[in-house]
Design a protein around this motif. Structure first.
Motif, PDB file in Angstrom:
ATOM      1  N   GLU A  61       1.558   7.007  -6.873  1.00  0.00           N
ATOM      2  CA  GLU A  61       0.472   7.945  -7.208  1.00  0.00           C
ATOM      3  C   GLU A  61       0.944   9.384  -7.020  1.00  0.00           C
ATOM      4  O   GLU A  61       0.665  10.258  -7.848  1.00  0.00           O
ATOM      5  CB  GLU A  61      -0.752   7.633  -6.306  1.00  0.00           C
ATOM      6  CG  GLU A  61      -2.002   8.420  -6.645  1.00  0.00           C
ATOM      7  CD  GLU A  61      -2.539   8.069  -8.020  1.00  0.00           C
ATOM      8  OE1 GLU A  61      -3.109   8.952  -8.692  1.00  0.00           O
ATOM      9  OE2 GLU A  61      -2.341   6.905  -8.484  1.00  0.00           O
TER      10      GLU A  61
ATOM     11  N   ARG B 296       2.200   1.884  -3.464  1.00  0.00           N
ATOM     12  CA  ARG B 296       1.143   2.368  -4.371  1.00  0.00           C
ATOM     13  C   ARG B 296       0.912   3.859  -4.140  1.00  0.00           C
ATOM     14  O   ARG B 296       0.771   4.635  -5.101  1.00  0.00           O
ATOM     15  CB  ARG B 296      -0.141   1.565  -4.109  1.00  0.00           C
ATOM     16  CG  ARG B 296      -1.230   1.811  -5.141  1.00  0.00           C
ATOM     17  CD  ARG B 296      -2.498   0.995  -4.831  1.00  0.00           C
ATOM     18  NE  ARG B 296      -2.192  -0.440  -4.877  1.00  0.00           N
ATOM     19  CZ  ARG B 296      -2.222  -1.219  -3.825  1.00  0.00           C
ATOM     20  NH1 ARG B 296      -2.504  -0.762  -2.610  1.00  0.00           N
ATOM     21  NH2 ARG B 296      -1.941  -2.518  -3.927  1.00  0.00           N
TER      22      ARG B 296
ATOM     23  N   ASN C   7       0.839  -1.212   0.000  1.00  0.00           N
ATOM     24  CA  ASN C   7       0.000   0.000   0.000  1.00  0.00           C
ATOM     25  C   ASN C   7       0.866   1.251   0.000  1.00  0.00           C
ATOM     26  O   ASN C   7       0.561   2.253  -0.679  1.00  0.00           O
ATOM     27  CB  ASN C   7      -0.906  -0.023   1.241  1.00  0.00           C
ATOM     28  CG  ASN C   7      -1.997  -1.102   1.137  1.00  0.00           C
ATOM     29  OD1 ASN C   7      -2.375  -1.495   0.035  1.00  0.00           O
ATOM     30  ND2 ASN C   7      -2.478  -1.604   2.276  1.00  0.00           N
TER      31      ASN C   7
END
Length: 653
Positions: free
Chosen positions: A25, A21, A18
């Motif tokens: 982004e 990610r 997580n």
């Protein structure tokens, strides 16, 4: 326990995934923001460039206009300069080349530059008129240069007087002061002799050294103006005419075989002697390509080749062709005489002049090969080589003819006194002359790949044998066999003596000399036997009695009458011998005295003995002087008169 651990590990991995990610982004958002910002800058720069373009265009136009102005000003300046040069050149051209040729040639070069300038700038207003004017002026200038070239060449190209031409031959090659200019007799100096002393000579000045550079400059200008044909014809016409006139004044003439054949030998011999000198003169007058240092240190040109080379230096396309054209006629005339001699009827007396001619051609051959090395001169080079070989061939054939002529000589010239025959002295002198030409003969034989020494030796031996064979035949003309022997003795002795005193001895060898000395002695012995054996019989006592025993008047078995008859016969025979043989000749004094002594050594002792033994028988009788006419001293005195070549009337007196 194991399950809890695995669950904990999986939870940890999930948390890390997580986190990654979320990081990706955030990075994508930052990139999008930067692209947006950069795009905004590009839009602003494009707007700025669009706003600046009119200013850039105006600035470039101003710069180009400035460059055009500069270029125009320079062209105008160059135009004015060329126009000014044109006026200066025109003034010089109108004055002509006579006053100041160097300045005139500079003006011609200026005109060429002006023509080149305006030909490259035809767009200039008014340039066409200046160009036409300059071209017209240049054409007129070149015509004046042609006239000046012709005038200078004509003025300073004069036929050379014969005396000046003979001065150009080195001292070692000139005829001796005791001989005439055209004397063809005697041995000429050879090339080998020439190396023994410096070449002292005074070459003629064909064109003054100060004029040659001017002629060269004029020739260059005419060549660059495209006037090669006019330059060619002018030089050829003037220089070839002067060369031909010089040789004609010298005495060079074109003769063919028929002309030569009709000449008396003395005239022809003189012309051959002249021709040899003419060829040596041509060596320095025509062929020479060297400079001569005078006593004052001045350097002058020695020959026509060097004159041509200096005038047409840097014009290779004309130089060799012009030299060929200028000299070809004169060289052909010179060589034609040699050809005529080589082709004319052969005779023994021509051998030496043929050797002289061959020798001078050999002497000149290296220089002619060098001077006539170009293709333009091929014909002259080959003609000279052909003449050299033809002279060698004719000389060799004449040499062979001489041997045959000696053996077959059928002259009826009577040598009444038994002296040396004219043929003998002629042949011996001929052979002596041959050895004066020994070096030349060796060169000649080598032309035909022969062993020179062996050939010369063999030919000399055969000539001598041919002479002896002929003399044997001529000796048979005498009715008196004693005179036959005397004739052969005289002639063979003359041959031997001459050989011993000449180079022929080296060829014939000592053995030949000794053999022929014995032959001379054999003929002398034969003469004594034939002439004196009969008269000696009058002094011989019959029955083998010794005439030297000094016996009584009656000894030896001879009666008074027989003794009287013996004295009477002796007197008659001796007087006949004296009368006849005092008219005979033994020209060599040593041989003559030797022969008299040999006769006296036989005759006088026999006479003294006979007189002592039988003289009293006569002296006691009547008229003893009628029988005993001579004392031994009288005989000795009369023997001294033998072989003197006296005539009978002299004897009677």
């Amino acid at each position: 326990m194991g399950v809890d651990t695995l669950t904990l590990a999986m939870e940890t991995l999930r948390e890390r995934a997580n986190f990654m990610r979320e990081s990706i982004e955030k990075s994508r958002n930052i990139t999008d923001n930067m692209i947006s910002i950069l795009g905004s800058f590009d839009h602003r720069l494009s707007a700025l460039e669009t706003a600046m373009r009119p200013t850039q265009i105006r600035t470039h136009s101003i710069r180009r206009a400035h460059e055009n102005i500069e270029r125009t000003l320079k062209t105008a300046e160059a135009f004015l300069v060329q126009f000014d040069l044109s006026r200066q050149a025109e003034a010089k051209i109108l004055r002509g080349p006579h006053e100041d040729l160097e300045s005139y040639l500079e003006a011609v070069d200026q005109l060429r530059g002006i023509v080149k300038f305006f030909s490259s700038n035809k767009s200039l207003k008014g340039g066409g008129g200046v160009l036409n004017h300059a071209n017209n002026l240049l054409s007129k200038a070149i015509l004046k240069l042609e006239e000046e070239f012709r005038q200078l060449l004509t003025t300073y190209s004069k036929p050379v007087e014969p005396d000046r031409l003979f001065d150009c031959v080195p001292n070692s090659l000139r005829p001796s002061s005791g001989s005439s200019q055209g004397d063809g007799g005697g041995k000429k100096p050879s090339a080998a002799d020439n190396n023994l002393e410096p070449a002292v000579f005074t070459p003629p000045t064909l064109i003054p050294p100060r004029i040659l550079p001017l002629l060269h400059d004029l020739a260059i200008q005419m060549f660059h103006a495209g006037r090669q044909q006019q330059l060619y014809s002018t030089y050829r016409e003037i220089r070839s005419t002067v060369l031909e006139q010089s040789l004609r004044k010298l005495g060079v003439e074109k003769l063919n075989k028929d002309d030569v054949q009709k000449m008396q030998w003395e005239v022809l011999e003189s012309k051959i002697g002249n021709w040899i000198q003419f060829m040596r003169i041509a060596r320095f007058f025509i062929f020479s390509n060297i400079y001569h240092q005078t006593a004052t240190g001045q350097t002058t040109l020695c020959g026509g080749k060097k004159v041509c080379d200096q005038i047409f230096e840097a014009i290779d396309s004309l130089r060799e062709q012009l030299f060929s054209e200028v000299t070809s006629t004169s060289v052909a005339v010179l060589l034609s005489f040699g050809e005529a001699i080589a082709k004319s009827k052969r005779s023994p007396e021509k051998l030496f002049v043929l050797l002289d001619m061959y020798e001078v051609m050999r002497e000149l051959q290296p220089e002619m090969e060098t001077i006539f090395e170009s293709k333009c001169c091929l014909e002259m080079r080959e003609s000279a080589l052909v003449l050299t070989k033809r002279l060698a061939q004719t000389a060799q054939e004449t040499f062979s003819d001489f041997e045959e002529a000696v053996e077959k000589d059928a002259t009826k010239t009577a040598v009444l006194d038994g002296t040396v025959h004219p043929l003998t002295s002629y042949v011996i002198n001929y052979v002596k002359f041959l050895f004066d030409y020994r070096v030349t003969l060796k060169q000649l034989f080598q032309e035909f790949d022969e062993d020179a020494e062996a050939r010369l030796s063999a030919v000399t031996t055969r000539i001598m044998q041919a002479l002896q064979n002929n003399l044997d035949g001529k000796s048979k003309q005498y009715k008196d066999p004693a005179l036959t022997q005397l004739f052969l003795m005289n002639n063979i002795h003359y041959i031997v003596r001459s050989v011993r005193r000449s180079e022929a001895k080296d060829m014939l060898g000592d053995d030949w000399v000794q053999i022929h000395r014995r032959i001379v002695q054999q003929h002398a012995n034969q003469y004594k036997r034939i002439s004196w054996s009969k008269i000696l019989q009058c002094l011989t006592v019959p029955g083998g009695g010794n005439p030297h025993d000094g016996g009584s008047s009656g000894s030896g078995g001879l009666s008074r009458a027989m003794v009287k008859e013996r004295f009477k016969t002796f007197n008659i025979q001796f007087e006949e011998l004296h009368q006849r043989q005092s008219q005979w000749t033994v020209p060599d004094s040593e041989l003559r005295e030797s022969l008299r002594l040999a006769v006296a050594e036989v005759l006088l002792p026999a006479y003294r003995s006979f007189l002592r033994r039988f003289g009293p028988q006569i002296e006691n009788g009547k008229n003893p002087q009628k029988y005993i006419r001579y004392s031994p001293e009288d005989l000795e005195r009369m023997l001294a008169e033998f072989f003197e070549g006296k005539i009978w009337n002299d004897q009677k007196r």
